[in-house]
Design a protein around this motif. Structure first.
Motif, PDB file in Angstrom:
ATOM      1  N   LEU B 129     -11.473 -15.374  -2.604  1.00  0.00           N
ATOM      2  CA  LEU B 129     -12.440 -14.748  -1.705  1.00  0.00           C
ATOM      3  C   LEU B 129     -12.212 -13.250  -1.871  1.00  0.00           C
ATOM      4  CD1 LEU B 129     -11.627 -17.003   1.334  1.00  0.00           C
ATOM      5  CD2 LEU B 129     -13.875 -16.900   0.266  1.00  0.00           C
ATOM      6  N   SER B 130     -13.242 -12.538  -2.259  1.00  0.00           N
ATOM      7  CA  SER B 130     -13.076 -11.094  -2.425  1.00  0.00           C
ATOM      8  C   SER B 130     -13.828 -10.374  -1.325  1.00  0.00           C
ATOM      9  CB  SER B 130     -13.613 -10.648  -3.787  1.00  0.00           C
ATOM     10  OG  SER B 130     -13.264  -9.295  -4.007  1.00  0.00           O
ATOM     11  N   ARG B 131     -13.136  -9.406  -0.718  1.00  0.00           N
ATOM     12  CA  ARG B 131     -13.761  -8.724   0.423  1.00  0.00           C
ATOM     13  C   ARG B 131     -13.561  -7.224   0.362  1.00  0.00           C
ATOM     14  NH1 ARG B 131     -11.543 -13.316   4.413  1.00  0.00           N
ATOM     15  NH2 ARG B 131     -13.190 -14.843   4.062  1.00  0.00           N
ATOM     16  N   HIS B 132     -14.383  -6.558   1.169  1.00  0.00           N
ATOM     17  CA  HIS B 132     -14.473  -5.098   1.075  1.00  0.00           C
ATOM     18  C   HIS B 132     -13.452  -4.361   1.917  1.00  0.00           C
ATOM     19  CE1 HIS B 132     -16.185  -5.871   4.967  1.00  0.00           C
ATOM     20  NE2 HIS B 132     -16.124  -4.596   5.230  1.00  0.00           N
ATOM     21  N   HIS B 133     -12.669  -5.086   2.699  1.00  0.00           N
ATOM     22  CA  HIS B 133     -11.825  -4.391   3.683  1.00  0.00           C
ATOM     23  C   HIS B 133     -10.825  -3.434   3.036  1.00  0.00           C
ATOM     24  CE1 HIS B 133     -13.260  -8.173   5.427  1.00  0.00           C
ATOM     25  NE2 HIS B 133     -13.363  -7.481   6.545  1.00  0.00           N
ATOM     26  N   ASP B 134     -10.459  -3.709   1.774  1.00  0.00           N
ATOM     27  CA  ASP B 134      -9.498  -2.804   1.123  1.00  0.00           C
ATOM     28  C   ASP B 134     -10.141  -1.454   0.776  1.00  0.00           C
ATOM     29  OD1 ASP B 134     -11.133  -3.906  -0.788  1.00  0.00           O
ATOM     30  OD2 ASP B 134      -9.523  -4.493  -2.161  1.00  0.00           O
ATOM     31  N   THR B 135     -11.459  -1.366   0.913  1.00  0.00           N
ATOM     32  CA  THR B 135     -12.114  -0.067   0.755  1.00  0.00           C
ATOM     33  C   THR B 135     -12.479   0.500   2.115  1.00  0.00           C
ATOM     34  OG1 THR B 135     -14.370  -0.943   0.723  1.00  0.00           O
ATOM     35  CG2 THR B 135     -13.189  -0.907  -1.369  1.00  0.00           C
ATOM     36  N   CYS B 136     -12.098  -0.185   3.177  1.00  0.00           N
ATOM     37  CA  CYS B 136     -12.684   0.110   4.481  1.00  0.00           C
ATOM     38  C   CYS B 136     -11.650   0.300   5.593  1.00  0.00           C
ATOM     39  CB  CYS B 136     -13.640  -1.014   4.826  1.00  0.00           C
ATOM     40  SG  CYS B 136     -14.584  -0.740   6.304  1.00  0.00           S
ATOM     41  N   TYR B 137     -10.862  -0.712   5.891  1.00  0.00           N
ATOM     42  CA  TYR B 137      -9.893  -0.547   6.977  1.00  0.00           C
ATOM     43  C   TYR B 137      -8.665  -1.452   6.897  1.00  0.00           C
ATOM     44  CZ  TYR B 137     -11.925  -4.672   9.287  1.00  0.00           C
ATOM     45  OH  TYR B 137     -12.360  -5.933   9.576  1.00  0.00           O
ATOM     46  N   VAL B 288      -4.598   9.534  23.694  1.00  0.00           N
ATOM     47  CA  VAL B 288      -4.853   8.483  22.711  1.00  0.00           C
ATOM     48  C   VAL B 288      -5.217   9.080  21.356  1.00  0.00           C
ATOM     49  CG1 VAL B 288      -7.301   8.278  23.324  1.00  0.00           C
ATOM     50  CG2 VAL B 288      -6.131   6.321  22.296  1.00  0.00           C
ATOM     51  N   ILE B 289      -4.793   8.401  20.309  1.00  0.00           N
ATOM     52  CA  ILE B 289      -5.304   8.693  18.962  1.00  0.00           C
ATOM     53  C   ILE B 289      -6.245   7.551  18.614  1.00  0.00           C
ATOM     54  CG2 ILE B 289      -4.755   8.971  16.520  1.00  0.00           C
ATOM     55  CD1 ILE B 289      -2.005  10.001  17.383  1.00  0.00           C
ATOM     56  N   PRO B 290      -7.560   7.771  18.710  1.00  0.00           N
ATOM     57  CA  PRO B 290      -8.482   6.694  18.352  1.00  0.00           C
ATOM     58  C   PRO B 290      -8.550   6.542  16.840  1.00  0.00           C
ATOM     59  CG  PRO B 290      -9.699   8.663  18.972  1.00  0.00           C
ATOM     60  CD  PRO B 290      -8.244   9.002  19.099  1.00  0.00           C
ATOM     61  N   SER B 291      -8.992   5.395  16.424  1.00  0.00           N
ATOM     62  CA  SER B 291      -9.030   5.123  14.996  1.00  0.00           C
ATOM     63  C   SER B 291     -10.089   4.072  14.735  1.00  0.00           C
ATOM     64  CB  SER B 291      -7.664   4.608  14.573  1.00  0.00           C
ATOM     65  OG  SER B 291      -7.772   3.973  13.341  1.00  0.00           O
ATOM     66  N   HIS B 292     -10.809   4.238  13.655  1.00  0.00           N
ATOM     67  CA  HIS B 292     -11.799   3.207  13.361  1.00  0.00           C
ATOM     68  C   HIS B 292     -11.598   2.667  11.951  1.00  0.00           C
ATOM     69  CE1 HIS B 292     -15.360   0.905  14.252  1.00  0.00           C
ATOM     70  NE2 HIS B 292     -15.890   1.281  13.129  1.00  0.00           N
ATOM     71  N   LYS B 293     -12.150   3.335  10.972  1.00  0.00           N
ATOM     72  CA  LYS B 293     -12.016   2.795   9.616  1.00  0.00           C
ATOM     73  C   LYS B 293     -11.501   3.859   8.664  1.00  0.00           C
ATOM     74  CE  LYS B 293     -15.235  -0.977  10.332  1.00  0.00           C
ATOM     75  NZ  LYS B 293     -16.619  -1.445  10.195  1.00  0.00           N
ATOM     76  N   ARG B 294     -12.436   4.591   8.062  1.00  0.00           N
ATOM     77  CA  ARG B 294     -11.990   5.535   7.036  1.00  0.00           C
ATOM     78  C   ARG B 294     -11.571   6.868   7.643  1.00  0.00           C
ATOM     79  NH1 ARG B 294     -14.493   3.958   1.940  1.00  0.00           N
ATOM     80  NH2 ARG B 294     -14.577   6.083   1.230  1.00  0.00           N
ATOM     81  N   ASP B 295     -10.729   6.848   8.691  1.00  0.00           N
ATOM     82  CA  ASP B 295     -10.136   8.092   9.165  1.00  0.00           C
ATOM     83  C   ASP B 295      -8.896   8.356   8.312  1.00  0.00           C
ATOM     84  OD1 ASP B 295      -8.228   6.274  10.286  1.00  0.00           O
ATOM     85  OD2 ASP B 295      -9.554   6.056  12.022  1.00  0.00           O
ATOM     86  N   ALA B 296      -8.039   9.268   8.750  1.00  0.00           N
ATOM     87  CA  ALA B 296      -6.891   9.613   7.904  1.00  0.00           C
ATOM     88  C   ALA B 296      -5.985   8.410   7.674  1.00  0.00           C
ATOM     89  CB  ALA B 296      -6.107  10.755   8.544  1.00  0.00           C
TER      90      ALA B 296
END
Lengths: 241, 701, 286
Positions: B129-137, B288-296
């Motif tokens: 199963l190949s997924r995009h999360h390794d480019t995302c979060y 708080v340090i919020p975080s979503h996906k492609r932040d630092a």
């Protein structure tokens, strides 16, 4: 009731939700012709930079420069809005572009395909039925307030005061005495491409006389010219000139 | 007559509940649903414009098969309309042949996690199963899993109740994310302080009290110095740390050398500022340090996972994990998955490992939330074994790192089946195309994850009748599986609608109840109580992870530089953002969106541009070591002079997307993909990509 | 009310050949080319009647339509399996993929380049005023060229079968539909299709035929605009009454009905082959 809108540019994230909602609702205009747009302004030098957005749309001036500039009298103040709203009678409009040149805010835009001027109408048909404007309804961060003018001004002034207390000393309410749509801005009006409050656009006054000959003809350009003079004749005839 | 139907937005996974206004079978507008805790009656710009895609004449209309065996940009696939039966048979036959000829693992199923697709892959016997999360979060997901939750990352932030918001590249407000933007703006209006550390000035930074243009890829140094200062100066939340964390003493020793002065030399931020922010962050509560996906802390740089861990540590030190004003685990319904509701026959055993070797990662491997970064190399190299067949759902070519190389890889495959809505680039490479309905045309249910303060599900009615010959994704997967002879895994009655019903019944509700709900939602607000226990073996947040250590990784986020630094040939850092109105590449042909954001510029600092002789609006080349793209220059003062920023995801070469075709460039072309070996050598426990870890040069076109 | 002066015009407007031609075009745009389908619908007898009618027809456009029809017929008659596939590719490229044309009135006359725009509403309303709804099995929207041509074909078949009394109303509806809809965009569509293929392509010929048929019909209906009021006031009622009177024969049982007998009124509107092509008659003959 005197309707108004206050756009709090210090809350605005520049996302254009207002633009797409407006365009989705008023879909007559051609692709790319928008009643409200989002402009980005960056001032200063790195690293002391200010970035701000401005929702650019008709400000619904108390003394609209576009109104006397319109050669066919298509622009009018909306009855029942107590002077707050300015609309265009699209049937009468000939798309000559005089309002575009007269507007100090860069608000109207000519839809070349339809040869009509397109601008924000303050959702007048909505508002007069007791509803809110589409953009105010859509804004995800509550940056657009719609309602009764005096109340909005009171709220806006409280907001400006709070911003100033938080160190944003340049915060101000733009258009308090002159426009139906007011802006809360943090900075000089000129940094937002705005004329100074209570703007005097005397340099544009020559446009106020619609029948002043050659210059205007040149301004309108070839395609519009024939229709323009036709319309002028019609209007003149109607008015018994 | 206007009727309203309940649905939810499927542009992003937030799924803001919305009401579609219908006049005589046609959508005329969409509005937010005020009872929804996610959207609170509003949508974002992407949501407001999503419905135009329903009526896009470019949409795929019928199943099609390719008749031209040659593949590639500019090559006419010679598509021919076929029936659904023929499409299923074609895909089923080809996948079965490939499985028999090359073994099941030669088939890759690339799509977002979806129960039916997972069952189909398992039934075929492929681990791939190949997924995009390794480019995302993945970085965030894996680090939370290992050090806090034991499962996944949290998606909810209680920003509205925060008093101090510190962002390292977190930029949700400027991307128009509805709930994040609203909370951020409200928090600031209530007097919260915000500090934004980001090489690029965006709306998030502009609204903050401070914008700190840090050197790209050095956030880790800033964070390590903060950790050091907060522990050294005893500013951390003693009660919280003692009660809910382990490893503070080990961490204290480990970070001792990371002083503010040391960090200043790396980050281009002065030591006094770093010290001040560390103190403010620790003493202003809630912070708080919020975080979503492609932040630092996203999969951008070689040290991305360390930054993600750093976020967790800092949030834990100030007691911000699962507490009001902090990062909160979503309170949502526990929905049993497909295999629990409808137990499958036994799956075939296959001892083959994955194409990317991900299963060897004992911390995160079993989630299969990775793969896309390595896929191109695995196909081209034929290692560890040949890959021959691919099923892709809605992942576009442009979303893969080093997109041109991915295209080359696709050409090497024997069979590609694609399920999508639009004729994107991946469709141009397909052998068979399955057209899917738009989310406005299907029945669905959403369990809340973003901004989920209490369990609430949203219902999506089919708002309009399907405009074409579409089948839902579940039906597509089942159709192919049956054609492969795997019908036993999908007996009659196993379908998405019944699954929803059973999932709701496990929570004391039913699908009928959800459908009948007057506001399209089920679930009542509940007061918040913070977690007392976490999902690790110690039941605590692990500030110094023995588990990472035991698996051969650094037990704490020790300093590591980003991989590539500016050189003579490639002198500029590159960062990536996007316009609020776009959601990756799928909105690039949206009539409404393209009127507000028609271009994808490269953002350059005024000084840098002047040095390069570039003016605002000029066409320029942006070139990395592997590719170059032509875009328009957008010259502003609000970006570091040593950095450029490209908007994500344009550069379409599918002529079948007339609004998007030929506009701008795809920044993914510049990004390096990885081989399985390169990934393993990186010693990244999160198996993530390096989406911004390269430098570029910019010159006039 | 009169439609032009020539009795030839009236012959044409009430002919089965005309209905057949609309049906053929509708079918051609509705779905891709298959030899099987062509063999089924392009029966020799229909073609012969149509061809001879066109040859005798005293309207300026008739020769062009004749030529185009002959060319289309020749094209399919010599088509083999290879060409069948090529034509199917051409169909997908022209009508299914965005690089081709978008054969919807909404795209041509709307201002947003989106489906289901205002023109679609108007077309749908036109059908609804006659008590018609699109068949649920019809996958194309109401303003797709195949559905609009299918609608014309249905009316034309009914006209051919109707008595003198009700012809006028049926023709008035067709004339109005032509003026209000097809005339406004189908010429441009035909032109766009021709622009995307070369002179010998099947779809080039088909769009030439479309252009020709519309022109011919316009000539037949005459320069003079028919009085719209008649249709608006009475057309709908008459139509509705007829609908009640007509026995709606289910598809399966329509076999064996005599050719030339009145067609069942399509209470559901569809551009499906079976509706328009005289499948019933063909079945009886063979």
């Amino acid at each position: 009731m005197k309707y108004a809108m206050v756009i709090d540019q210090t809350r605005c994230i520049g996302c254009s939700a207002c633009t797409v909602t407006c365009k989705g609702r008023y879909e007559e205009a051609s692709f790319g012709v928008l009643r409200t747009r989002m402009l980005e302004y960056q001032t200063g030098t790195f690293p002391n930079v200010r970035l701000a957005y401005r929702k650019q749309a008709c400000m619904h001036c108390f003394e609209p420069k576009c109104l006397p500039a319109c050669p066919v009298k298509a622009i009018f103040r909306v009855e029942g809005s107590n002077g707050g709203m300015v609309d265009i009678d699209i049937e009468t409009c000939i798309g000559c572009g005089m309002c575009v040149r007269a507007c100090p805010f860069g608000a109207p835009e000519i839809d070349d395909k339809r040869r009509k001027s397109e601008k924000c109408t303050f959702c007048d048909k909505q508002v007069l039925r007791g509803k809110t404007t589409y953009c105010a309804d859509a804004c995800p961060v509550g940056a657009i307030a719609f309602g009764e003018r005096d109340k909005l001004i009171a709220d806006a002034q409280a907001r400006v005061k709070a911003l100033k207390a938080a160190g944003r000393t340049k915060a101000a309410l733009f258009g308090k005495d002159s426009t139906g749509v007011m802006l809360i801005i943090d900075g000089d009006p000129k940094d937002f491409g705005l004329p100074t409050d209570g703007f005097d656009v005397s340099s544009l006054n020559w446009l106020a006389s619609p029948f002043s000959g050659v210059m205007i003809a040149a301004a309108i350009g070839g395609a519009g010219l024939a229709r323009y003079s036709e319309r002028v004749k019609e209007v003149e005839a109607k008015e018994g000139k | 007559m206007v009727t309203e139907k309940h649905t939810f937005c499927n542009v992003c996974s937030a799924n803001c509940a919305m009401k579609a206004q219908i006049v005589d079978g046609k959508i005329v507008a969409i509005k937010g649903n005020p009872d929804d805790q996610v959207g609170r009656g509003k949508l974002c710009v992407k949501g407001y414009s999503a419905w135009k895609m329903v009526y896009d004449p470019q949409r795929l209309k019928f199943p099609m098969k390719r008749t031209n065996p040659e593949k590639g940009p500019g090559v006419d696939p010679g598509f021919v309309k076929i029936s659904w039966e023929e499409a299923f048979k074609l895909a089923g036959d080809r996948f079965r042949e490939l499985s028999a000829k090359y073994r099941p693992e030669s088939i890759v199923v690339a799509c977002r996690p979806q129960d039916f697709a997972v069952r189909w892959a398992k039934a075929m016997g492929t681990p791939n199963l190949s997924r995009h999360h390794d480019t995302c979060y993945t970085t965030h997901d894996a680090m939370w899993r290992v050090t806090v939750s034991g499962t996944a990352r949290p998606w909810t932030h209680d920003l509205e109740n925060a008093r101090y918001i510190l962002s390292f590249g977190w930029d949700q407000p400027s991307k128009g994310k509805n709930m994040a933007a609203r909370q951020y703006v409200n928090a600031l209006a209530k007097g919260a302080k915000a500090v934004v550390v980001n090489p690029l000035l965006t709306a998030t930074g502009a609204m903050a009290n401070e914008w700190i243009p840090i050197k790209p890829g050095t956030d880790l140094a800033f964070i390590l110095a903060m950790i050091n200062i907060i522990i050294e100066e005893n500013l951390y939340d003693k009660d919280y740390v003692e009660k809910y964390t382990t490893g503070i003493e080990d961490l204290k020793k480990a970070v001792k050398s990371y002083t503010a002065e040391w960090a200043a030399g790396i980050t281009d931020v002065d030591a006094a500022t770093i010290t001040r922010i560390a103190r403010e962050f620790a003493t202003t509560k809630p912070a708080v340090i919020p975080s979503h996906k492609r932040d630092a802390g996203g999969p951008n740089y070689d040290n991305g996972w360390r930054v993600a861990y750093g976020f967790i540590i800092l949030n834990a030190l100030v007691g911000a994990i699962d507490r009001p004003g902090g990062v909160i685990f979503e309170r949502n319904m526990k929905l049993p998955n497909l295999d629990t509701v409808f137990p499958p026959p036994e799956y075939p055993k296959n001892t083959a490992g994955r194409f990317d070797g991900g299963e060897k990662n004992k911390l995160f491997g079993s989630t299969a939330k990775y793969g896309n970064v390595v896929l191109a190399d695995a196909i081209l190299s034929g290692k560890p074994y040949p890959l021959k067949g691919l099923f892709v759902r809605k992942y576009n070519v442009l979303g893969f790192p080093n997109a041109p190389r991915f295209v080359e890889a696709l050409k090497k495959l024997e069979f590609i089946a694609v399920a999508d809505i639009m004729p994107t680039e991946i469709v141009q490479m397909a052998d068979v195309v399955f057209p899917e309905p738009h989310f406005m045309e299907v029945e669905a249910m959403s369990n809340r994850t973003y901004n989920a303060h209490y369990p609430q599900v949203a219902y999506s009615a089919p708002v309009i009748e399907k405009l074409g010959d579409y089948k839902g994704f579940g039906s597509i997967v089942i159709g192919i599986a049956k054609a492969m002879g795997l019908g036993d895994y999908f007996p009659d009655g196993v379908n998405g609608i019944r699954l929803m019903d059973e999932q709701l019944k496990a929570n004391g509700y039913s699908l009928d109840q959800l459908k009948a709900s007057p506001n399209g939602l089920l679930g009542d607000p509940k007061p918040f109580t913070g977690r007392e226990e976490f999902g690790t073996e110690s039941k605590k947040i692990e500030l110094y992870s023995k588990k990472l250590q035991d698996n051969g990784f650094d037990p704490f986020p020790a300093w590591k530089e980003k991989k590539e630094k500016p050189s003579k040939d490639y002198p500029l850092y590159m960062v990536i953002t996007r316009h609020a109105a776009h959601r990756m590449s799928e909105s690039h042909n949206n009539e409404l969106v393209m009127q507000v954001a028609p271009e994808c510029p490269v953002i350059l600092n005024t000084v840098t541009a002047a040095d390069l002789g570039i003016k605002n609006g000029d066409d320029v080349w942006v070139e990395s070591k592997i590719n170059k793209i032509k875009v328009k220059a957008h010259v502003v003062p609000g970006i570091r002079p040593d950095t450029v920023c490209v908007w994500h995801g344009f550069g379409h070469w599918s002529k079948d997307l007339p609004l998007a075709y030929g506009v701008g460039g795809n920044e993914g072309d510049l990004v390096y993909d990885l081989s399985a070996k390169a990934l393993a050598d990186r010693k990244d426990p999160t198996l993530s990509g390096l989406m911004s870890d390269m430098c570029v040069k910019v010159y006039k076109a | 009310m009169s439609f032009g002066g020539s009795c030839h015009s009236m012959d044409w407007l009430t002919s089965r050949g005309r209905a057949f031609l609309y049906a053929f075009l509708s079918t051609s745009f509705r779905d891709h080319f298959t030899l099987e389908k062509m063999q089924r619908i392009m029966n020799a007898e229909d073609l012969a009647i149509l061809t001879s009618h066109l040859a005798r027809l005293d309207l300026p456009e008739a020769p062009r339509v004749s030529t185009a029809l002959a060319a289309v017929t020749a094209a399919w008659q010599k088509a083999d399996a290879y060409q069948e596939l090529e034509l199917q590719k051409a169909y997908a490229r022209l009508f299914l993929l965005p690089g081709g044309v978008h054969p919807y009135e909404s795209i041509y006359l709307g201002n947003q380049n989106l489906l289901m725009d205002k023109p679609w509403e108007k077309v749908r309303q036109f059908y609804r005023n006659l008590g018609l709804e699109k068949d649920t099995a019809e996958l194309h929207p109401e303003d797709h060229i195949a559905v609009e041509l299918g609608f014309m074909s249905s009316l034309a078949y009914m006209t051919a079968a109707a008595g003198k009394g009700s012809r006028q109303d049926l023709l008035a509806i067709q004339c109005e539909f032509l003026i209000a809809h097809l005339n406004r965009w189908a010429y441009q569509l035909a032109c766009d299709i021709r622009g995307k293929c070369c002179g010998e392509d099947f779809y080039w010929l088909v769009s030439e035929l479309l252009d020709g048929l519309l022109t011919l019909d316009n000539q037949a209906f005459g320069e003079e605009k028919p009085q719209e009021s008649n249709q608006k006031k009475t057309g709908r009622e008459k139509f509705g009454q007829e609908k009640v009177k007509q026995e709606v024969v289910p598809k399966g049982r329509s076999r064996g009905r005599r050719r030339g007998s009145s067609q069942p009124l399509p209470g559901r509107l569809s551009a499906k082959d079976d509706h328009h092509a005289p499948a019933a008659g063909t079945a009886e003959r063979t």
